[in-house]
Structures are given as structure tokens and as C-alpha cells.
Design a protein around this motif. Structure first.
Motif, mmCIF file in Angstrom:
data_model
loop_
_atom_site.group_PDB
_atom_site.id
_atom_site.type_symbol
_atom_site.label_atom_id
_atom_site.label_comp_id
_atom_site.label_asym_id
_atom_site.label_seq_id
_atom_site.Cartn_x
_atom_site.Cartn_y
_atom_site.Cartn_z
ATOM 1 N N UNK A 1 40.485 -15.127 9.552
ATOM 2 C CA UNK A 1 40.832 -13.743 9.804
ATOM 3 C C UNK A 1 40.496 -12.817 8.655
ATOM 4 N N UNK A 2 39.780 -13.319 7.635
ATOM 5 C CA UNK A 2 39.476 -12.482 6.481
ATOM 6 C C UNK A 2 38.338 -11.523 6.803
ATOM 7 N N UNK A 3 38.207 -10.481 5.968
ATOM 8 C CA UNK A 3 37.162 -9.491 6.167
ATOM 9 C C UNK A 3 35.840 -10.030 5.671
ATOM 10 N N UNK A 4 34.748 -9.466 6.144
ATOM 11 C CA UNK A 4 33.455 -9.896 5.629
ATOM 12 C C UNK A 4 33.395 -9.679 4.115
ATOM 13 N N UNK A 5 32.742 -10.580 3.410
ATOM 14 C CA UNK A 5 32.722 -10.512 1.951
ATOM 15 C C UNK A 5 31.727 -9.463 1.476
ATOM 16 N N UNK A 6 32.222 -8.530 0.701
ATOM 17 C CA UNK A 6 31.386 -7.542 0.037
ATOM 18 C C UNK A 6 31.848 -7.465 -1.402
ATOM 19 N N UNK A 7 30.945 -7.119 -2.288
ATOM 20 C CA UNK A 7 31.313 -7.017 -3.694
ATOM 21 C C UNK A 7 32.078 -5.730 -3.943
ATOM 22 N N UNK A 8 32.880 -5.716 -4.979
ATOM 23 C CA UNK A 8 33.539 -4.489 -5.401
ATOM 24 C C UNK A 8 34.940 -4.333 -4.867
ATOM 25 N N UNK A 9 35.493 -3.174 -5.156
ATOM 26 C CA UNK A 9 36.857 -2.844 -4.762
ATOM 27 C C UNK A 9 36.859 -2.209 -3.389
ATOM 28 N N UNK A 10 37.846 -2.560 -2.556
ATOM 29 C CA UNK A 10 37.936 -1.940 -1.230
ATOM 30 C C UNK A 10 39.274 -1.246 -1.061
ATOM 31 N N UNK A 11 39.272 -0.272 -0.184
ATOM 32 C CA UNK A 11 40.494 0.347 0.319
ATOM 33 C C UNK A 11 40.501 0.032 1.801
ATOM 34 N N UNK A 12 41.606 -0.459 2.333
ATOM 35 C CA UNK A 12 41.630 -0.731 3.766
ATOM 36 C C UNK A 12 42.847 -0.095 4.396
ATOM 37 N N UNK A 13 42.696 0.277 5.657
ATOM 38 C CA UNK A 13 43.763 0.929 6.407
ATOM 39 C C UNK A 13 43.758 0.415 7.835
ATOM 40 N N UNK A 14 44.920 0.446 8.459
ATOM 41 C CA UNK A 14 45.046 0.095 9.866
ATOM 42 C C UNK A 14 45.390 1.351 10.646
ATOM 43 N N UNK A 15 45.059 1.325 11.938
ATOM 44 C CA UNK A 15 45.513 2.437 12.755
ATOM 45 C C UNK A 15 47.009 2.258 12.992
ATOM 46 N N UNK A 16 47.631 3.180 13.670
ATOM 47 C CA UNK A 16 49.089 3.158 13.778
ATOM 48 C C UNK A 16 49.625 1.952 14.537
ATOM 49 N N UNK A 17 48.796 1.290 15.351
ATOM 50 C CA UNK A 17 49.270 0.118 16.089
ATOM 51 C C UNK A 17 48.778 -1.195 15.484
ATOM 52 N N UNK A 18 47.846 -1.128 14.555
ATOM 53 C CA UNK A 18 47.264 -2.340 13.991
ATOM 54 C C UNK A 18 46.117 -2.885 14.814
ATOM 55 N N UNK A 19 45.703 -2.157 15.861
ATOM 56 C CA UNK A 19 44.630 -2.618 16.740
ATOM 57 C C UNK A 19 43.249 -2.464 16.117
ATOM 58 N N UNK A 20 43.144 -1.651 15.075
ATOM 59 C CA UNK A 20 41.872 -1.504 14.379
ATOM 60 C C UNK A 20 42.128 -1.396 12.879
ATOM 61 N N UNK A 21 41.131 -1.802 12.106
ATOM 62 C CA UNK A 21 41.221 -1.727 10.654
ATOM 63 C C UNK A 21 39.931 -1.104 10.136
ATOM 64 N N UNK A 22 40.053 -0.243 9.138
ATOM 65 C CA UNK A 22 38.881 0.326 8.463
ATOM 66 C C UNK A 22 38.945 -0.040 6.996
#
Length: 131
Positions: A27-48
Motif C-alpha cells: 500500500x506504499x506510494x510509488x518511490x520518488x526521491x526527495x521530500x513529499x507533502x501528502x494529503x487525503x480528501x475529506x473521506x480518504x478516497x483519494x490521496x495527493x
């Protein structure tokens, strides 16, 4: 008898740790280098996610609900909102390689939408990020 009970407890604990590790990798995110900021929508159905190194914006559809996921970014409250739609379906993560001025401040959030021209809804809170 004590050794058999202790051995069984250890086997159960190791099995539980192995299952948890497998779930984390799956369930982990695709690996990219560097620092990330992540957010979920209000229901958790999507993540950015926004990845500072390389200016990658990602959106992931987390639920089988018939809606697509949207990653949005803007420079500051009141500025133009830029939307990136991911209609790939449940479990699909889509990435966009953007190009910001180094050190530029922006905000990201995640929403749902029905189609690439659909109005985003059920959006999460804006999160600060830096390019």
C-alpha cells in the motif's frame, strides 16, 4: 512445555510482523526521491502527493466508489486552482511532472471528481508545500 509455548508465541509474533510488512509494501506510494507533502480528501478516497525534488504531483484513487481522484495546487488562497484528474480507477496512481521556480511556495489538496471535466468535490484541506 514452556519452550513449546514460547516458541509458538515467537512464531505468531514473527508471522504478524511479516504480514504487516507485506501490507505496508503493497500500500506504499510509488518511490520518488526527495521530500513529499501528502494529503487525503475529506473521506480518504483519494490521496495527493507533491514531491519537492522534481516537482512531481501525484493523485491516487483509494476506493472502489466509481469516482476519479483529483490533485489540485495553487500558489496561495484566492489564486488560480490547477486540477489534475486521475480516472484510472481504484489503486491507480497518476503522476505529473510540473516545473516550478525553486523554493516557490504552493498548496496542494486532494478531491474526487466524476470525469475529467467534472467539478471536484469532497476535497481535503489545503496543505502547504515548497517547490
Amino acid at each position: 512445555m514452556k519452550n513449546a509455548t514460547a516458541r509458538k508465541r515467537i512464531q505468531l509474533a514473527v508471522g504478524g510482523l511479516a504480514a504487516a510488512a507485506t501490507l505496508m509494501v503493497a500500500t506504499s506510494t510509488p518511490a520518488l526521491a526527495g521530500t513529499s507533502n501528502n494529503v487525503k480528501n475529506s473521506t480518504g478516497a483519494s490521496i495527493a502527493w507533491f514531491w519537492e525534488e522534481g516537482d512531481h504531483l501525484q493523485s491516487s484513487d483509494q476506493w472502489q466508489d466509481g469516482h476519479g481522484s483529483v490533485a489540485e495546487w495553487r500558489y496561495s488562497p484566492g489564486s488560480t486552482i490547477h486540477e489534475y484528474y486521475n480516472g484510472g480507477g481504484f489503486g491507480v496512481t497518476k503522476s505529473w511532472n510540473l516545473n516550478f521556480t525553486e523554493g516557490k511556495s504552493l498548496q496542494i489538496r486532494s478531491c474526487l471528481a466524476d470525469g475529467s471535466n467534472g467539478t471536484p468535490f469532497s476535497c481535503g484541506s489545503w496543505v502547504n508545500a515548497k517547490a
